[in-house]
Design an enzyme around this catalytic site. Structure first.
Site, short mmCIF file in Angstrom:
data_model
loop_
_atom_site.label_atom_id
_atom_site.label_comp_id
_atom_site.label_asym_id
_atom_site.label_seq_id
_atom_site.Cartn_x
_atom_site.Cartn_y
_atom_site.Cartn_z
N ILE A 172 187.86 81.31 -20.88
CA ILE A 172 188.82 82.39 -21.03
C ILE A 172 188.73 83.02 -22.41
O ILE A 172 188.92 84.22 -22.59
CB ILE A 172 190.27 81.87 -20.81
CG1 ILE A 172 190.42 81.28 -19.42
CG2 ILE A 172 191.31 82.95 -21.04
CD1 ILE A 172 190.19 82.26 -18.31
N PHE A 173 188.43 82.20 -23.42
CA PHE A 173 188.41 82.67 -24.80
C PHE A 173 187.42 81.85 -25.60
O PHE A 173 187.34 80.63 -25.44
CB PHE A 173 189.81 82.54 -25.42
CG PHE A 173 189.86 82.87 -26.89
CD1 PHE A 173 189.86 84.19 -27.32
CD2 PHE A 173 189.90 81.86 -27.84
CE1 PHE A 173 189.89 84.49 -28.68
CE2 PHE A 173 189.94 82.15 -29.19
CZ PHE A 173 189.93 83.48 -29.62
N GLU B 16 184.75 68.57 -47.42
CA GLU B 16 186.14 69.01 -47.37
C GLU B 16 186.96 68.47 -48.53
O GLU B 16 187.81 69.16 -49.07
CB GLU B 16 186.79 68.62 -46.04
CG GLU B 16 186.31 69.44 -44.85
CD GLU B 16 186.74 70.90 -44.90
OE1 GLU B 16 187.72 71.24 -45.60
OE2 GLU B 16 186.09 71.72 -44.22
N SER C 86 195.54 65.79 -29.39
CA SER C 86 196.38 66.25 -28.27
C SER C 86 195.61 66.15 -26.96
O SER C 86 195.22 67.17 -26.38
CB SER C 86 196.82 67.71 -28.50
OG SER C 86 197.54 67.83 -29.68
N GLU D 118 187.26 81.49 -47.68
CA GLU D 118 187.91 82.71 -48.17
C GLU D 118 189.28 82.96 -47.57
O GLU D 118 190.09 83.70 -48.14
CB GLU D 118 187.01 83.93 -47.98
CG GLU D 118 186.72 84.25 -46.52
CD GLU D 118 185.78 85.43 -46.36
OE1 GLU D 118 185.89 86.11 -45.34
OE2 GLU D 118 184.95 85.65 -47.26
#
Length: 186
Positions: free
Chosen positions: A14-15, A92, A113, A140
């Site tokens: 869908i996305f 990170e 989840s 950024e």
């Protein structure tokens, strides 16, 4: 356990975004009936519990658009394609806090989840921290404040709901357990 498995009949994307992909899947349930599932695919992430030589936790304060509020969290970030979690954790940590770790110890991996997403977070403890002069910079579109707090101060932030996310709550529980077992870090 096969009697619990749902079989995918049809899958439609869908996305597709910068971080996640959303699918709607038609599934056959264990009882033979059908249903729909909305599933978010995520590349996975790391989270780091940085501990200074003074025994303080290095946390980040940042705005979370999905919640429309500022939270205090342990540093974290998503895996880049083909990147190993340990490499992501080092990257990170440096990008978000300006610290480099002598050692990163994997604590656990957990799904955030599982009812609708496959995001797997790999949790590390970072020790032997050194502040870096020219540390890698944030993305950024990332803006954070760096905090150095004691475990007690972090627990107060949790009580005040400044710390309100699962990965950081998990990290605090881990640190409390280690303290109770007499195995404190740093």
């Amino acid at each position: 356990m096969e009697h619990l498995v749902e079989k995918t009949i049809r899958k439609e994307k869908i996305f597709s975004g910068k971080v996640v992909q959303l699918y709607v899947e038609d599934v056959q349930l264990p009882n033979g009936k059908t249903s729909k599932r909305e599933v978010i695919k995520h590349p996975g992430a790391v989270a780091i519990i940085p501990i200074t030589k003074e025994g303080k936790l290095v946390l980040v304060r940042q705005y979370r658009k999905a919640l429309e509020r500022v939270l205090v969290e342990i540093p974290a970030g998503k895996l880049e394609k083909g990147e190993e979690p340990l490499a992501t954790a080092h990257r990170e940590l440096e990008e978000e806090t300006g610290y480099r770790a002598r050692s990163l110890c994997h604590i656990a991996s957990f799904y955030t989840s599982p009812g609708f997403a496959d995001e797997l977070i790999h949790l590390y403890v970072a020790e032997g921290l050194t502040k870096i002069e020219n540390a890698a910079s944030l993305d950024e579109d990332e803006f954070v404040d760096i905090l150095e707090v004691t475990l007690e101060e972090a627990l107060e932030m949790f009580e005040k709901r400044e710390i309100y996310d699962a990965k950081t709550a998990y990290a605090l529980q881990y640190l409390q357990l280690r303290r109770a077992m007499g195995e404190e870090h740093a």
